[in-house]
Design a protein around this motif. Structure first.
Motif, PDB file in Angstrom:
ATOM      1  N   VAL A  88     -35.419 145.235 -33.993  1.00  0.00           N
ATOM      2  CA  VAL A  88     -36.413 146.068 -33.310  1.00  0.00           C
ATOM      3  C   VAL A  88     -36.188 146.083 -31.799  1.00  0.00           C
ATOM      4  N   TYR A  89     -35.315 145.186 -31.312  1.00  0.00           N
ATOM      5  CA  TYR A  89     -34.920 145.254 -29.899  1.00  0.00           C
ATOM      6  C   TYR A  89     -33.608 144.514 -29.721  1.00  0.00           C
ATOM      7  N   TYR A  90     -32.735 145.086 -28.900  1.00  0.00           N
ATOM      8  CA  TYR A  90     -31.535 144.388 -28.464  1.00  0.00           C
ATOM      9  C   TYR A  90     -31.240 144.837 -27.042  1.00  0.00           C
ATOM     10  N   VAL A 113     -32.059 152.732 -29.150  1.00  0.00           N
ATOM     11  CA  VAL A 113     -31.315 151.577 -28.641  1.00  0.00           C
ATOM     12  C   VAL A 113     -29.963 151.418 -29.318  1.00  0.00           C
ATOM     13  N   GLU A 114     -29.938 151.481 -30.633  1.00  0.00           N
ATOM     14  CA  GLU A 114     -28.706 151.202 -31.376  1.00  0.00           C
ATOM     15  C   GLU A 114     -27.552 152.131 -31.005  1.00  0.00           C
ATOM     16  N   PRO A 115     -27.750 153.425 -30.854  1.00  0.00           N
ATOM     17  CA  PRO A 115     -26.617 154.293 -30.476  1.00  0.00           C
ATOM     18  C   PRO A 115     -26.008 153.907 -29.130  1.00  0.00           C
ATOM     19  N   LYS A 161     -23.874 150.702 -29.636  1.00  0.00           N
ATOM     20  CA  LYS A 161     -22.620 151.009 -30.347  1.00  0.00           C
ATOM     21  C   LYS A 161     -21.651 151.773 -29.453  1.00  0.00           C
ATOM     22  N   GLY A 162     -22.189 152.648 -28.625  1.00  0.00           N
ATOM     23  CA  GLY A 162     -21.313 153.437 -27.771  1.00  0.00           C
ATOM     24  C   GLY A 162     -20.720 152.646 -26.631  1.00  0.00           C
ATOM     25  N   GLU A 163     -21.536 151.800 -25.982  1.00  0.00           N
ATOM     26  CA  GLU A 163     -21.071 151.084 -24.802  1.00  0.00           C
ATOM     27  C   GLU A 163     -20.186 149.889 -25.132  1.00  0.00           C
TER      28      GLU A 163
END
Length: 681
Positions: free
Chosen positions: A305-307, A376-378, A381-383
């Motif tokens: 739910v958060y990173y 948040v997740e995209p 994953k992108g960075e």
């Protein structure tokens, strides 16, 4: 600053936990690290040894993406057997193909050297499971990608990962200093001198603030020892002693007061700044501790739910319009959100379920999971997963398996010293000594100056010999059967860290335990032999003692086999009791003429051979007795007590007992290897 270059003033083989500082950074910067190694990559040959920076561990950039983990529903059983049975029948009746419980459901994140990642979430959310997967301790039913310097997990990583479990698995009888010294001698490179290894331990003791308790025993539930904070710091020192590149800690602050927990987190900060990647699970830290973390991964019901940065977590949830209405600890605030308990927290208006409804908390958690998935997740994953690549030098270095730091004999020397020190209180226990001497005196008084002039007197003396056999068989078998079940947790932990060869551990354990199985029977026989009036010749005494020791050592091997076969204290004791009773009944004293269909059992009994050996040593067939009867003297061989024993025969029982002792131990080692390999999976 070039990472590959040593700073002036560094000393050979020294470990300064807080020395590595990069200007303007909270730790290692990925781009700086990449540039430093890209310059070296122009060389035509790759020198892996140069990657191992002097005084610093090999940098590890960890990435995990879409990690999922599930277990069979039967594995996650309750403690109620009736409920388990009903659930099992219900699952068999239902034709569902996916009979699994999902623990982790798509976790993504990354962390590099110099950073501390905190895994937070309510109990049962999957924090410890994720930590075990990252540490390479769970493999089955795991999906997703986990890479270390862009390389999947491989056996070479075993000795580069330090894992501090929630329960401090340290030998209670060793002192803090002894624990660290033995770890240093077993795990540090063999090209280090003893003085350098002692210096490394001294530095760790000072860095972790363990000077005041260095000579205090670790202790445990039954042994008084150091405090909980000191024990936890010793566990951390045990792992960072060998410069692990990746340090994993499971609830390191559990059971500690606020001051001790803060001090522990400060130590972890210094550990990370020395070039290590640190990941820790933590339940509910104080606000001061919370801001010590660089990154935070919040898990709820197996979903993230958060990173991101720990300091930005409150701002992120505020952007979703979850705003605390009173002053709150940030950790308490986000854990409340992870469980859906939003008392004193304003919530966004687009939540469909009204506050106070039974499913409102569930709706809050689902809302946070959806927002994380979209917002948040995209970005993560992108960075961190799509663009950044680890230098080739580090990718190759992570695949180089470290050889054993010591030869077999060197490991044996160190481990035998540690084993003896860890168990010496059991070997030289006052109660155990009093038992051996007390029983010897009692038997000596009961059989004081026993004779063998009549059949009745002969039977009494034979009964004493059989009781001696029973006493040392039971004492040895129960003294050995619990060793491996008790030390299973230590053995599994140290084998996962590749501290030593299993064969070294087994040989050390057997030989060290053999000290007690030799010393106590010897003291026992020195008292009893002459009190009971056995044959007073030096050869006969030593042969009798040798026979008793042979029975004790063979019994020890049998106990080790039963303990290694099940590695369970309760089941090992039960098996040992049943086998001992069987061997006792077939030993040749209570029943000499066993029915043919079950006669084979006596040939498996070490008591059968030990008892026959004692009779052959103590008596000879041409000895005379019952000389006062009318028919004249009789030879001992004619006595009914020796119907099945040829007193003038050879001592083949010696070779049979030796063969049994070796066979038991070989089988015990095979069982132990098999059981430990299963635990290490």
């Amino acid at each position: 600053m070039e990472i590959g270059r040593e700073e002036e003033g560094d000393h050979d083989m020294s470990l300064s936990i807080g020395t590595l500082q990069i200007a303007g950074s909270n730790g290692f910067d990925h781009n700086i690290m990449s540039q430093g190694y890209q310059r070296n990559s122009r060389s035509s040959e790759i020198d892996i040894e140069e990657v191992e920076i002097k005084d610093r561990p090999l940098p590890i950039f960890l990435k995990f993406e879409d990690v999922e983990y599930k277990v069979r529903s039967s594995q996650a059983s309750s403690k109620n057997p009736v409920k388990d049975m009903v659930s099992k029948v219900a699952s068999q009746l239902s034709m569902e193909q996916d009979n699994y419980k999902h623990i982790l459901k798509g976790i993504t994140g990354s962390i590099g050297p110099g950073e501390i990642l905190a895994l937070m979430g309510p109990s049962g959310s999957g924090k410890t499971t994720l930590l075990q997967i990252i540490g390479g301790r769970l493999h089955e039913n795991v999906k997703g990608s986990i890479t270390y310097n862009d390389i999947p997990y491989n056996p070479a990583l075993k000795r580069r990962i330090g894992f501090v479990t929630q329960d401090d698995l340290l030998f209670p009888q060793l002192t803090v200093e002894e624990t660290l010294i033995f770890a240093a001698f077993l795990r540090l490179p063999s090209n280090m001198t003893q003085q350098q290894k002692h210096s490394r331990v001294e530095m760790i003791v000072k860095e972790l603030g363990l000077e005041s308790c260095r000579h205090t025993r670790i202790g445990g539930s039954l042994v008084k020892g150091v405090s909980g904070g000191e024990r936890k710091r010793t566990s951390i020192g045990h792992e960072i002693l060998v410069d692990p590149s990746l340090l994993l800690l499971d609830e390191p602050t559990s059971g500690l007061d606020s001051t001790s927990a803060n001090k522990l987190l400060q130590i972890l900060q210094r550990v990370a700044k020395a070039g290590r990647t640190v990941i820790t699970t933590i339940h509910q830290p104080s606000s001061r501790m919370f801001h010590m973390f660089d990154k935070l991964l919040l898990i709820s019901e197996g979903y993230p739910v958060y990173y991101g940065k720990a300091k930005d977590s409150v701002e992120y949830f505020s952007s979703l319009r979850f705003i605390p209405e009173i002053a709150m600890n940030p950790a308490e605030f986000i854990l409340d959100l992870a469980t859906g308990q939003v008392n004193d927290i304003s919530v966004p208006q687009d939540l469909l379920t009204p506050r106070g409804a039974p499913e409102f908390e569930r709706e809050v958690v689902k809302y946070l999971q959806r927002k994380y998935k979209v917002e948040v997740e995209p970005i993560e994953k992108g960075e961190n997963h799509g663009t950044r690549k680890t230098p080739e030098h580090l990718q190759l270095a992570i695949q180089v398996k470290k050889d054993w730091t010591m030869s077999w004999w060197e490991q044996f020397t160190i481990l035998s010293k540690r084993t003896f020190k860890a168990r010496r209180r059991d070997y030289f226990d006052k109660l155990r000594l009093a038992q051996a001497l007390g029983v010897a005196v009692l038997l000596g008084l009961l059989w004081w100056k026993s004779k063998m002039k009549t059949e009745a007197q002969l039977r009494d003396q034979i009964g004493l010999l059989y009781y001696i056999c029973i006493f040392w068989s039971s004492s040895s078998i129960f003294g050995a059967v619990y060793v491996f079940p008790f030390e299973k947790v230590y053995l599994v932990k140290e084998r996962k860290a590749d501290m030593y060869r299993l064969s070294v551990y087994y040989v050390c354990s057997t030989l060290c335990d053999m000290v007690a199985h030799i010393v106590y029977p010897t003291l026992f026989m020195l008292i009893l032999y002459f009190m009971a009036g056995f044959k007073r010749t030096i050869p006969c005494f030593f042969l009798t003692l040798f026979a008793i020791l042979l029975v004790a050592i063979t019994s020890q091997g049998a106990g080790e086999l039963f303990g290694a076969a099940v590695l369970s204290i309760k089941r090992a004791g039960m098996i040992a009791s049943l086998v001992l009773m069987l061997f006792l009944l077939t030993g040749g004293y209570y029943v000499q003429h066993i029915p043919v269909f079950i006669k084979w059992l006596k040939y498996l009994s070490f008591m059968y051979y030990g008892f026959r050996l004692l009779l052959k040593v103590q008596y000879s067939g041409d000895q005379l007795y019952e000389c006062g009867r009318k028919g004249g003297c009789r030879s001992l061989q004619s006595s009914p007590s020796f119907d099945t024993v040829n007193l003038n025969g050879d001592l083949k029982e010696v070779w049979i007992l030796l063969a049994m002792a070796l066979t038991y131990r070989f089988c015990a080692y095979i069982c132990l290897r098999k059981r430990i390999s299963i635990c290490n999976v």
